[in-house]
Design a protein around this motif. Structure first.
Motif, PDB file in Angstrom:
ATOM      1  N   PRO A  34       0.870  -1.136  -0.009  1.00 37.76           N
ATOM      2  CA  PRO A  34      -0.052   0.137   0.014  1.00 37.76           C
ATOM      3  C   PRO A  34       0.888   1.186   0.067  1.00 37.76           C
ATOM      4  CG  PRO A  34      -0.145  -0.974   2.164  1.00 37.76           C
ATOM      5  CD  PRO A  34       0.826  -1.845   1.200  1.00 37.76           C
ATOM      6  N   TYR A  35       2.030   1.100   0.298  1.00 42.40           N
ATOM      7  CA  TYR A  35       3.119   2.254   0.340  1.00 42.40           C
ATOM      8  C   TYR A  35       3.849   2.460  -0.804  1.00 42.40           C
ATOM      9  CZ  TYR A  35       1.809   1.673   5.173  1.00 42.40           C
ATOM     10  OH  TYR A  35       1.092   1.681   6.495  1.00 42.40           O
ATOM     11  N   ALA A  36       3.698   1.610  -1.741  1.00 41.19           N
ATOM     12  CA  ALA A  36       4.431   1.550  -3.239  1.00 41.19           C
ATOM     13  C   ALA A  36       4.558   3.074  -3.756  1.00 41.19           C
ATOM     14  CB  ALA A  36       3.964   0.582  -4.245  1.00 41.19           C
ATOM     15  N   LYS A  37       3.354   3.739  -4.003  1.00 39.40           N
ATOM     16  CA  LYS A  37       3.405   4.863  -4.488  1.00 39.40           C
ATOM     17  C   LYS A  37       4.171   5.985  -3.594  1.00 39.40           C
ATOM     18  CE  LYS A  37      -1.180   4.531  -6.644  1.00 39.40           C
ATOM     19  NZ  LYS A  37      -2.596   4.894  -6.949  1.00 39.40           N
ATOM     20  N   ARG A  38       4.395   5.725  -2.455  1.00 36.21           N
ATOM     21  CA  ARG A  38       5.075   6.716  -1.566  1.00 36.21           C
ATOM     22  C   ARG A  38       6.706   6.404  -1.512  1.00 36.21           C
ATOM     23  NH1 ARG A  38       1.742   7.199   3.982  1.00 36.21           N
ATOM     24  NH2 ARG A  38       4.038   7.152   4.581  1.00 36.21           N
ATOM     25  N   LEU A  39       7.195   5.297  -2.464  1.00 36.73           N
ATOM     26  CA  LEU A  39       8.509   5.051  -2.367  1.00 36.73           C
ATOM     27  C   LEU A  39       9.387   6.020  -3.184  1.00 36.73           C
ATOM     28  CD1 LEU A  39       8.384   1.165  -2.981  1.00 36.73           C
ATOM     29  CD2 LEU A  39       8.613   2.384  -1.033  1.00 36.73           C
ATOM     30  N   ARG A  40      10.585   6.150  -2.904  1.00 36.47           N
ATOM     31  CA  ARG A  40      11.439   7.180  -3.644  1.00 36.47           C
ATOM     32  C   ARG A  40      12.215   6.435  -4.622  1.00 36.47           C
ATOM     33  NH1 ARG A  40      13.354  11.314   1.014  1.00 36.47           N
ATOM     34  NH2 ARG A  40      11.401  11.600   1.991  1.00 36.47           N
ATOM     35  N   LYS A  41      12.610   7.312  -5.557  1.00 33.80           N
ATOM     36  CA  LYS A  41      13.471   6.734  -6.523  1.00 33.80           C
ATOM     37  C   LYS A  41      14.874   7.559  -6.644  1.00 33.80           C
ATOM     38  CE  LYS A  41      13.200   5.961 -11.352  1.00 33.80           C
ATOM     39  NZ  LYS A  41      12.429   5.896 -12.710  1.00 33.80           N
ATOM     40  N   GLN A  42      15.828   6.974  -6.624  1.00 38.05           N
ATOM     41  CA  GLN A  42      17.114   7.521  -6.835  1.00 38.05           C
ATOM     42  C   GLN A  42      17.382   7.849  -8.199  1.00 38.05           C
ATOM     43  OE1 GLN A  42      20.302   5.074  -5.329  1.00 38.05           O
ATOM     44  NE2 GLN A  42      21.846   6.232  -6.122  1.00 38.05           N
ATOM     45  N   ILE A  43      17.631   9.463  -8.353  1.00 35.45           N
ATOM     46  CA  ILE A  43      18.131   9.712  -9.560  1.00 35.45           C
ATOM     47  C   ILE A  43      19.502  10.711  -9.547  1.00 35.45           C
ATOM     48  CG2 ILE A  43      15.765  10.226 -10.287  1.00 35.45           C
ATOM     49  CD1 ILE A  43      15.880  13.232  -9.619  1.00 35.45           C
ATOM     50  N   SER A  44      19.784  10.971 -10.617  1.00 35.69           N
ATOM     51  CA  SER A  44      21.098  11.923 -10.502  1.00 35.69           C
ATOM     52  C   SER A  44      20.572  13.361 -11.054  1.00 35.69           C
ATOM     53  CB  SER A  44      22.235  11.398 -11.621  1.00 35.69           C
ATOM     54  OG  SER A  44      22.901  10.282 -11.078  1.00 35.69           O
ATOM     55  N   ILE A  45      21.085  14.301 -10.299  1.00 41.15           N
ATOM     56  CA  ILE A  45      20.626  15.658 -10.531  1.00 41.15           C
ATOM     57  C   ILE A  45      22.100  16.507 -10.275  1.00 41.15           C
ATOM     58  CG2 ILE A  45      19.811  16.106  -8.327  1.00 41.15           C
ATOM     59  CD1 ILE A  45      17.728  17.768  -9.519  1.00 41.15           C
ATOM     60  N   ARG A  46      22.176  17.454 -11.275  1.00 42.23           N
ATOM     61  CA  ARG A  46      23.215  18.593 -11.353  1.00 42.23           C
ATOM     62  C   ARG A  46      22.597  19.633 -10.647  1.00 42.23           C
ATOM     63  NH1 ARG A  46      27.445  16.365 -14.097  1.00 42.23           N
ATOM     64  NH2 ARG A  46      26.855  14.946 -15.782  1.00 42.23           N
ATOM     65  N   LEU A  47      23.275  20.211  -9.496  1.00 46.13           N
ATOM     66  CA  LEU A  47      22.918  21.198  -8.660  1.00 46.13           C
ATOM     67  C   LEU A  47      24.091  22.074  -8.484  1.00 46.13           C
ATOM     68  CD1 LEU A  47      20.613  19.578  -5.835  1.00 46.13           C
ATOM     69  CD2 LEU A  47      19.773  20.941  -8.171  1.00 46.13           C
ATOM     70  N   ASP A  48      24.057  23.505  -8.428  1.00 43.39           N
ATOM     71  CA  ASP A  48      24.810  24.197  -8.441  1.00 43.39           C
ATOM     72  C   ASP A  48      25.534  24.255  -6.942  1.00 43.39           C
ATOM     73  OD1 ASP A  48      24.529  25.629 -10.927  1.00 43.39           O
ATOM     74  OD2 ASP A  48      23.054  27.259 -10.029  1.00 43.39           O
ATOM     75  N   THR A  49      27.040  24.533  -6.816  1.00 49.73           N
ATOM     76  CA  THR A  49      27.456  24.373  -5.711  1.00 49.73           C
ATOM     77  C   THR A  49      26.843  25.180  -4.629  1.00 49.73           C
ATOM     78  OG1 THR A  49      29.501  23.869  -6.715  1.00 49.73           O
ATOM     79  CG2 THR A  49      29.616  24.495  -4.351  1.00 49.73           C
ATOM     80  N   ASP A  50      26.439  26.421  -4.857  1.00 50.69           N
ATOM     81  CA  ASP A  50      25.747  27.302  -3.966  1.00 50.69           C
ATOM     82  C   ASP A  50      24.407  26.912  -3.323  1.00 50.69           C
ATOM     83  OD1 ASP A  50      27.664  29.372  -4.231  1.00 50.69           O
ATOM     84  OD2 ASP A  50      26.719  30.504  -5.877  1.00 50.69           O
TER      85      ASP A  50
END
Length: 69
Positions: free
Chosen positions: A14-30
């Protein structure tokens, strides 16, 4: 461990929709440093803070403004 398992009576998670998915994202250092600083103040991990901020944007249906020409 068994060689075979019977999942015929299993129920969906029942919690499958709330599971998190690991991704790569590029963010500024600041940006990363800002959230890490906030993480130290609050005791909440910085990745969780970024997720909370993005969830807030989704909940409020914030429109994106890209100031780049």
């Amino acid at each position: 461990m068994r060689k075979e398992y019977d999942f015929s009576k299993a129920t969906p998670n029942p919690y499958a929709k709330r599971l998190r998915k690991q991704i790569s994202i590029r963010l500024d250092t600041d940006t990363i440093n800002y959230f890490k600083k906030q993480a130290k103040k609050t005791g909440v991990p910085y990745q969780q803070l970024i997720n909370l901020y993005l969830l807030d944007c989704v909940a409020k249906e914030k429109e994106l403004y890209v100031g780049v020409k």
